[in-house]
Structure formats: structure tokens, C-alpha cells
Write a protein that holds these residues in place. Structure first.
Motif, PDB file in Angstrom:
ATOM      1  N   ALA A  86       1.237  -1.312   0.314  1.00  0.00           N
ATOM      2  CA  ALA A  86       0.193   0.208  -0.231  1.00  0.00           C
ATOM      3  C   ALA A  86       1.524   1.089   0.095  1.00  0.00           C
ATOM      4  CB  ALA A  86      -0.928   0.769   1.403  1.00  0.00           C
ATOM      5  N   ARG A  87       1.653   1.258   0.911  1.00  0.00           N
ATOM      6  CA  ARG A  87       3.078   2.636   0.744  1.00  0.00           C
ATOM      7  C   ARG A  87       3.558   2.794  -0.605  1.00  0.00           C
ATOM      8  NH1 ARG A  87       4.121   0.300   5.340  1.00  0.00           N
ATOM      9  NH2 ARG A  87       6.148  -0.467   4.286  1.00  0.00           N
ATOM     10  N   LEU A  88       3.791   1.890  -0.992  1.00  0.00           N
ATOM     11  CA  LEU A  88       4.454   1.786  -2.478  1.00  0.00           C
ATOM     12  C   LEU A  88       4.387   1.831  -3.211  1.00  0.00           C
ATOM     13  CD1 LEU A  88       7.632   0.821  -3.478  1.00  0.00           C
ATOM     14  CD2 LEU A  88       6.332  -1.960  -3.864  1.00  0.00           C
ATOM     15  N   TYR A  89       2.284   1.448  -3.413  1.00  0.00           N
ATOM     16  CA  TYR A  89       2.306   2.284  -4.617  1.00  0.00           C
ATOM     17  C   TYR A  89       0.948   3.302  -4.187  1.00  0.00           C
ATOM     18  CZ  TYR A  89       4.104  -1.777  -7.180  1.00  0.00           C
ATOM     19  OH  TYR A  89       4.808  -1.876  -8.609  1.00  0.00           O
ATOM     20  N   LYS A  90       0.948   3.397  -3.489  1.00  0.00           N
ATOM     21  CA  LYS A  90      -0.128   4.823  -2.775  1.00  0.00           C
ATOM     22  C   LYS A  90      -1.508   4.454  -2.545  1.00  0.00           C
ATOM     23  CE  LYS A  90       3.551   8.055  -3.292  1.00  0.00           C
ATOM     24  NZ  LYS A  90       4.605   7.280  -4.469  1.00  0.00           N
ATOM     25  N   THR A  91      -1.715   3.791  -2.073  1.00  0.00           N
ATOM     26  CA  THR A  91      -3.463   2.784  -2.060  1.00  0.00           C
ATOM     27  C   THR A  91      -3.423   2.729  -0.462  1.00  0.00           C
ATOM     28  OG1 THR A  91      -4.872   1.756  -2.881  1.00  0.00           O
ATOM     29  CG2 THR A  91      -2.911   0.382  -2.542  1.00  0.00           C
ATOM     30  N   ASP A  92      -5.179   2.346   0.011  1.00  0.00           N
ATOM     31  CA  ASP A  92      -5.455   2.327   1.339  1.00  0.00           C
ATOM     32  C   ASP A  92      -5.056   0.650   1.096  1.00  0.00           C
ATOM     33  OD1 ASP A  92      -7.237   1.670   2.990  1.00  0.00           O
ATOM     34  OD2 ASP A  92      -8.651   2.095   2.318  1.00  0.00           O
ATOM     35  N   PRO A  93      -4.678   0.904   2.525  1.00  0.00           N
ATOM     36  CA  PRO A  93      -4.130  -0.787   2.489  1.00  0.00           C
ATOM     37  C   PRO A  93      -5.008  -2.046   3.109  1.00  0.00           C
ATOM     38  CG  PRO A  93      -3.440   0.581   4.443  1.00  0.00           C
ATOM     39  CD  PRO A  93      -4.244   1.538   3.341  1.00  0.00           C
ATOM     40  N   ALA A  94      -6.567  -1.734   3.379  1.00  0.00           N
ATOM     41  CA  ALA A  94      -7.860  -2.549   2.819  1.00  0.00           C
ATOM     42  C   ALA A  94      -7.947  -2.929   1.638  1.00  0.00           C
ATOM     43  CB  ALA A  94      -8.527  -1.570   4.150  1.00  0.00           C
ATOM     44  N   LYS A  95      -7.092  -1.979   0.959  1.00  0.00           N
ATOM     45  CA  LYS A  95      -7.892  -2.337  -0.494  1.00  0.00           C
ATOM     46  C   LYS A  95      -6.519  -2.971  -1.116  1.00  0.00           C
ATOM     47  CE  LYS A  95     -10.654   1.838  -1.399  1.00  0.00           C
ATOM     48  NZ  LYS A  95     -10.620   2.673  -2.215  1.00  0.00           N
ATOM     49  N   VAL A  96      -5.947  -3.738  -0.596  1.00  0.00           N
ATOM     50  CA  VAL A  96      -4.307  -4.674  -0.825  1.00  0.00           C
ATOM     51  C   VAL A  96      -5.156  -5.840  -0.806  1.00  0.00           C
ATOM     52  CG1 VAL A  96      -2.168  -5.488  -0.757  1.00  0.00           C
ATOM     53  CG2 VAL A  96      -3.051  -3.074  -0.827  1.00  0.00           C
ATOM     54  N   ARG A  97      -5.144  -7.006  -1.937  1.00  0.00           N
ATOM     55  CA  ARG A  97      -5.544  -8.277  -1.652  1.00  0.00           C
ATOM     56  C   ARG A  97      -3.686  -8.997  -1.927  1.00  0.00           C
ATOM     57  NH1 ARG A  97      -9.705 -10.049  -5.292  1.00  0.00           N
ATOM     58  NH2 ARG A  97      -9.620 -12.505  -4.175  1.00  0.00           N
ATOM     59  N   PHE A  98      -3.448  -9.155  -0.658  1.00  0.00           N
ATOM     60  CA  PHE A  98      -2.355 -10.238  -0.640  1.00  0.00           C
ATOM     61  C   PHE A  98      -2.312 -11.713  -0.859  1.00  0.00           C
ATOM     62  CE2 PHE A  98       1.702 -11.057   2.230  1.00  0.00           C
ATOM     63  CZ  PHE A  98       1.759 -11.595   1.291  1.00  0.00           C
ATOM     64  N   PHE A  99      -1.813 -12.694  -1.103  1.00  0.00           N
ATOM     65  CA  PHE A  99      -1.982 -13.812  -1.399  1.00  0.00           C
ATOM     66  C   PHE A  99      -0.541 -14.487  -0.851  1.00  0.00           C
ATOM     67  CE2 PHE A  99      -5.194 -12.203  -3.507  1.00  0.00           C
ATOM     68  CZ  PHE A  99      -6.429 -13.297  -2.727  1.00  0.00           C
ATOM     69  N   GLU A 100      -0.019 -15.600   0.044  1.00  0.00           N
ATOM     70  CA  GLU A 100       0.762 -16.463  -0.258  1.00  0.00           C
ATOM     71  C   GLU A 100       0.241 -17.934  -0.743  1.00  0.00           C
ATOM     72  OE1 GLU A 100       1.906 -17.077   3.700  1.00  0.00           O
ATOM     73  OE2 GLU A 100       3.355 -14.534   3.609  1.00  0.00           O
ATOM     74  N   CYS A 101       0.749 -17.866  -2.014  1.00  0.00           N
ATOM     75  CA  CYS A 101       0.891 -19.230  -2.594  1.00  0.00           C
ATOM     76  C   CYS A 101       1.840 -19.904  -2.657  1.00  0.00           C
ATOM     77  CB  CYS A 101       1.113 -19.422  -4.341  1.00  0.00           C
ATOM     78  SG  CYS A 101      -0.818 -17.419  -4.066  1.00  0.00           S
ATOM     79  N   ASP A 102       2.828 -20.773  -1.470  1.00  0.00           N
ATOM     80  CA  ASP A 102       3.375 -21.716  -0.943  1.00  0.00           C
ATOM     81  C   ASP A 102       3.420 -23.506  -1.696  1.00  0.00           C
ATOM     82  OD1 ASP A 102       3.575 -20.852   1.354  1.00  0.00           O
ATOM     83  OD2 ASP A 102       2.825 -22.135   2.954  1.00  0.00           O
ATOM     84  N   LYS A 103       2.719 -23.800  -2.558  1.00  0.00           N
ATOM     85  CA  LYS A 103       2.855 -24.960  -3.871  1.00  0.00           C
ATOM     86  C   LYS A 103       3.003 -24.388  -4.878  1.00  0.00           C
ATOM     87  CE  LYS A 103      -0.310 -28.067  -1.362  1.00  0.00           C
ATOM     88  NZ  LYS A 103      -1.445 -28.996  -1.629  1.00  0.00           N
ATOM     89  N   ALA A 104       2.640 -22.824  -5.195  1.00  0.00           N
ATOM     90  CA  ALA A 104       3.515 -22.321  -6.425  1.00  0.00           C
ATOM     91  C   ALA A 104       4.697 -21.778  -5.872  1.00  0.00           C
ATOM     92  CB  ALA A 104       2.443 -21.320  -6.825  1.00  0.00           C
TER      93      ALA A 104
END
Length: 101
Positions: free
Chosen positions: A47-65
Motif C-alpha cells: 500500500a505504501r509503495l503503490y500509494k493506496t489504502d491498505p484495506a484495498k490490497v489483496r495479498f496472497f502467499e501461494c506456497d505450492k507455487a
């Protein structure tokens, strides 16, 4: 170390006309786990890097991939007048220099 030194691919693209999505992929478990354990990639940093609201960031960790995925609202509608990147393919550049301890 920079994220670009560890990841095999860092890319961005449009995911429809209203969303940008970012993929960070690794070829080996060691590099992926190093980045994951560091906690350097997270919704707040993105959110800081792209100047957007943190609540609007969807973040996923995909271990198998061995991948991380972020999605954010597109700052402009795809192909809108004044949009500088029609396909969203140039938006990944700030991620290259993210520092990984």
C-alpha cells in the motif's frame, strides 16, 4: 538483497478494467522461504509503495507455487484517457528494489 535478485519473475498486469495484479515467482524453495520469513512483502508495504489504502490490497502467499500475489484497484480505469499503461505491464518496476533482509 533486492527482491529482483531472489525472484525468477516479477510481473504486473490488468485483471479486468478495474484491478491491477502483481505476481512474484521463485524457482527454488530457499529463495521463496527467505522472502516469506522476512515479512518484507505484506499488504502495508505494498500500500505504501503503490500509494493506496491498505484495506484495498489483496495479498496472497501461494506456497505450492512458490509465489506471492498482490491485487489493488487500478488507479485509473483500463484504457481511460490519461492512462499511461494500457495493459498494466509496467507497474511492477517499484517492486524490483524492495529490500529483503
Amino acid at each position: 538483497m533486492r527482491l529482483a535478485d531472489l525472484a525468477a519473475m516479477i510481473r504486473s498486469k490488468n485483471a479486468g478494467p478495474f484491478t491491477l495484479t502483481f505476481d512474484i515467482l521463485f524457482t527454488d524453495d530457499a529463495s521463496y522461504e527467505r522472502v516469506k520469513r522476512s515479512g518484507a512483502l505484506n499488504a502495508q508495504m505494498f500500500a505504501r509503495l503503490y500509494k493506496t489504502d491498505p484495506a484495498k490490497v489483496r495479498f496472497f502467499e501461494c506456497d505450492k507455487a512458490r509465489a506471492f500475489k498482490f491485487s489493488i484497484p487500478h488507479p485509473t480505469t483500463q484504457a481511460a484517457l490519461g492512462s499511461a499503461d494500457l495493459h498494466g505491464g509496467q507497474q511492477f518496476i517499484p517492486l524490483l528494489d524492495v529490500r529483503i533482509p
